[in-house]
Motif scaffolding. Sequence first.
Motif, PDB file in Angstrom:
ATOM      1  N   GLU A  47     -16.846  77.720   1.688  1.00 20.11           N
ATOM      2  CA  GLU A  47     -15.834  77.425   2.698  1.00 20.11           C
ATOM      3  C   GLU A  47     -16.334  77.780   4.100  1.00 20.11           C
ATOM      4  OE1 GLU A  47     -14.331  77.439  -1.181  1.00 20.11           O
ATOM      5  OE2 GLU A  47     -15.326  79.092  -0.110  1.00 20.11           O
ATOM      6  N   GLN A  48     -17.039  78.909   4.213  1.00 22.13           N
ATOM      7  CA  GLN A  48     -17.570  79.308   5.517  1.00 22.13           C
ATOM      8  C   GLN A  48     -18.609  78.309   6.018  1.00 22.13           C
ATOM      9  OE1 GLN A  48     -18.845  83.235   4.269  1.00 22.13           O
ATOM     10  NE2 GLN A  48     -17.285  84.230   5.554  1.00 22.13           N
ATOM     11  N   ALA A  49     -19.467  77.859   5.118  1.00 24.53           N
ATOM     12  CA  ALA A  49     -20.489  76.888   5.513  1.00 24.53           C
ATOM     13  C   ALA A  49     -19.847  75.577   5.940  1.00 24.53           C
ATOM     14  CB  ALA A  49     -21.458  76.656   4.364  1.00 24.53           C
ATOM     15  N   THR A  50     -18.840  75.148   5.197  1.00 26.62           N
ATOM     16  CA  THR A  50     -18.157  73.895   5.525  1.00 26.62           C
ATOM     17  C   THR A  50     -17.434  74.003   6.863  1.00 26.62           C
ATOM     18  OG1 THR A  50     -17.852  73.454   3.159  1.00 26.62           O
ATOM     19  CG2 THR A  50     -16.477  72.206   4.693  1.00 26.62           C
ATOM     20  N   PRO A  61     -26.911  75.969  12.056  1.00 24.68           N
ATOM     21  CA  PRO A  61     -25.757  75.609  11.228  1.00 24.68           C
ATOM     22  C   PRO A  61     -26.211  75.269   9.811  1.00 24.68           C
ATOM     23  CG  PRO A  61     -25.743  74.411  13.308  1.00 24.68           C
ATOM     24  CD  PRO A  61     -27.083  75.059  13.203  1.00 24.68           C
ATOM     25  N   VAL A  62     -25.416  75.657   8.843  1.00 24.25           N
ATOM     26  CA  VAL A  62     -25.723  75.264   7.468  1.00 24.25           C
ATOM     27  C   VAL A  62     -25.366  73.797   7.277  1.00 24.25           C
ATOM     28  CG1 VAL A  62     -25.192  75.668   5.042  1.00 24.25           C
ATOM     29  CG2 VAL A  62     -25.391  77.601   6.617  1.00 24.25           C
ATOM     30  N   ILE A  63     -24.219  73.416   7.807  1.00 24.91           N
ATOM     31  CA  ILE A  63     -23.782  72.021   7.772  1.00 24.91           C
ATOM     32  C   ILE A  63     -23.480  71.606   9.206  1.00 24.91           C
ATOM     33  CG2 ILE A  63     -22.075  70.396   6.881  1.00 24.91           C
ATOM     34  CD1 ILE A  63     -21.656  72.252   4.515  1.00 24.91           C
ATOM     35  N   ALA A  99     -42.536  79.033   1.387  1.00 25.99           N
ATOM     36  CA  ALA A  99     -41.361  78.861   0.528  1.00 25.99           C
ATOM     37  C   ALA A  99     -40.870  77.418   0.599  1.00 25.99           C
ATOM     38  CB  ALA A  99     -40.250  79.821   0.956  1.00 25.99           C
ATOM     39  N   HIS A 100     -39.979  77.090  -0.320  1.00 27.16           N
ATOM     40  CA  HIS A 100     -39.396  75.751  -0.315  1.00 27.16           C
ATOM     41  C   HIS A 100     -38.426  75.602   0.860  1.00 27.16           C
ATOM     42  CE1 HIS A 100     -36.332  78.214  -2.337  1.00 27.16           C
ATOM     43  NE2 HIS A 100     -35.455  77.326  -1.895  1.00 27.16           N
ATOM     44  N   ARG A 101     -38.052  74.369   1.134  1.00 29.74           N
ATOM     45  CA  ARG A 101     -37.047  74.084   2.154  1.00 29.74           C
ATOM     46  C   ARG A 101     -35.793  73.548   1.478  1.00 29.74           C
ATOM     47  NH1 ARG A 101     -40.426  70.931   6.961  1.00 29.74           N
ATOM     48  NH2 ARG A 101     -42.269  72.285   6.951  1.00 29.74           N
ATOM     49  N   TRP A 102     -34.658  73.778   2.109  1.00 34.18           N
ATOM     50  CA  TRP A 102     -33.427  73.214   1.561  1.00 34.18           C
ATOM     51  C   TRP A 102     -32.503  72.800   2.703  1.00 34.18           C
ATOM     52  CZ3 TRP A 102     -28.708  75.526   2.647  1.00 34.18           C
ATOM     53  CH2 TRP A 102     -28.731  76.860   3.073  1.00 34.18           C
ATOM     54  N   SER A 103     -31.633  71.862   2.398  1.00 37.27           N
ATOM     55  CA  SER A 103     -30.633  71.410   3.361  1.00 37.27           C
ATOM     56  C   SER A 103     -29.421  70.928   2.583  1.00 37.27           C
ATOM     57  CB  SER A 103     -31.183  70.289   4.252  1.00 37.27           C
ATOM     58  OG  SER A 103     -31.580  69.180   3.462  1.00 37.27           O
ATOM     59  N   MET A 104     -28.319  70.735   3.285  1.00 37.89           N
ATOM     60  CA  MET A 104     -27.080  70.303   2.660  1.00 37.89           C
ATOM     61  C   MET A 104     -26.859  68.820   2.913  1.00 37.89           C
ATOM     62  SD  MET A 104     -25.900  73.117   1.304  1.00 37.89           S
ATOM     63  CE  MET A 104     -24.143  72.847   1.031  1.00 37.89           C
ATOM     64  N   ALA A 105     -26.190  68.164   1.980  1.00 38.02           N
ATOM     65  CA  ALA A 105     -25.871  66.752   2.150  1.00 38.02           C
ATOM     66  C   ALA A 105     -25.015  66.573   3.399  1.00 38.02           C
ATOM     67  CB  ALA A 105     -25.132  66.228   0.922  1.00 38.02           C
ATOM     68  N   SER A 107     -26.131  66.873   6.410  1.00 41.41           N
ATOM     69  CA  SER A 107     -26.609  67.755   7.478  1.00 41.41           C
ATOM     70  C   SER A 107     -28.103  67.552   7.675  1.00 41.41           C
ATOM     71  CB  SER A 107     -26.325  69.217   7.124  1.00 41.41           C
ATOM     72  OG  SER A 107     -26.798  70.083   8.140  1.00 41.41           O
ATOM     73  N   ARG A 108     -28.572  67.731   8.915  1.00 40.92           N
ATOM     74  CA  ARG A 108     -29.988  67.552   9.216  1.00 40.92           C
ATOM     75  C   ARG A 108     -30.726  68.879   9.360  1.00 40.92           C
ATOM     76  NH1 ARG A 108     -29.826  62.492  13.590  1.00 40.92           N
ATOM     77  NH2 ARG A 108     -28.724  61.047  12.195  1.00 40.92           N
TER      78      ARG A 108
END
Length: 236
Positions: A47-50, A61-63, A99-105, A107-108
Amino acid sequence: MPFTEEQKVERAQKRRMTNALKEEARAHRDEARRQEWREKGMYLTREQATAGEICRGCGLPVIDNLGSWPGTMYLTDEQRIIYDADHERYREMHPNCDAHRWSMAGSRATHCGHCCPPIPMSREQAENIQRIFATVSERREEELDIWARTLTCGHRVEQSVHHTNREPSFSTQWCPECEITRGVVTSEKVVEAAARMAEANRRRDEKVARAEREVKEAEKAAAAARKKLAEVQAER
């Protein structure tokens, strides 16, 4: 001067140990970072990320709600400039993280697997995974190979792996004696699934044969009882 066979074996053992120690150090680094995230309360809720809160690791920003990047071959000239700048900034922020990279759908923003605490799965994702696991048949021991894995500490642990896998995939293993994660130096298959399956079939056949004998004995006893009953009735 060429190496002798003994020297080749020794060098190969040293390479395996070096690689195992490297993987072990990496595992300890990741475990320490996860512990740090927990102690400092750095994990965000879904919820916080959204809601737009920034990552507590890198400050981005995460998203960001800018939409996911299209495939690189479909980037416009303007998008390419922004895309390259973002990736250059990432390299500057995480030059030695390895390390690997990650992102959220949707979001860039790109985040680092070592610096940025991951976000929990959504309820929908968890439900989808539960449905997948619900379709998996129960564990069948006779289909599993058993591997003996020698760790950097010298201890050996066993791991069961489905026979369709060539070997265990993890390069580290928990050592119950040291109570710490260790690197795996060597893996040796000690029990074939085929042998376990043959043994399981043998035990099943023995049970069937025993049950058949018990049925025959019961039928024989029943026949004897009927004969005795008939004799008693004939004496009346």
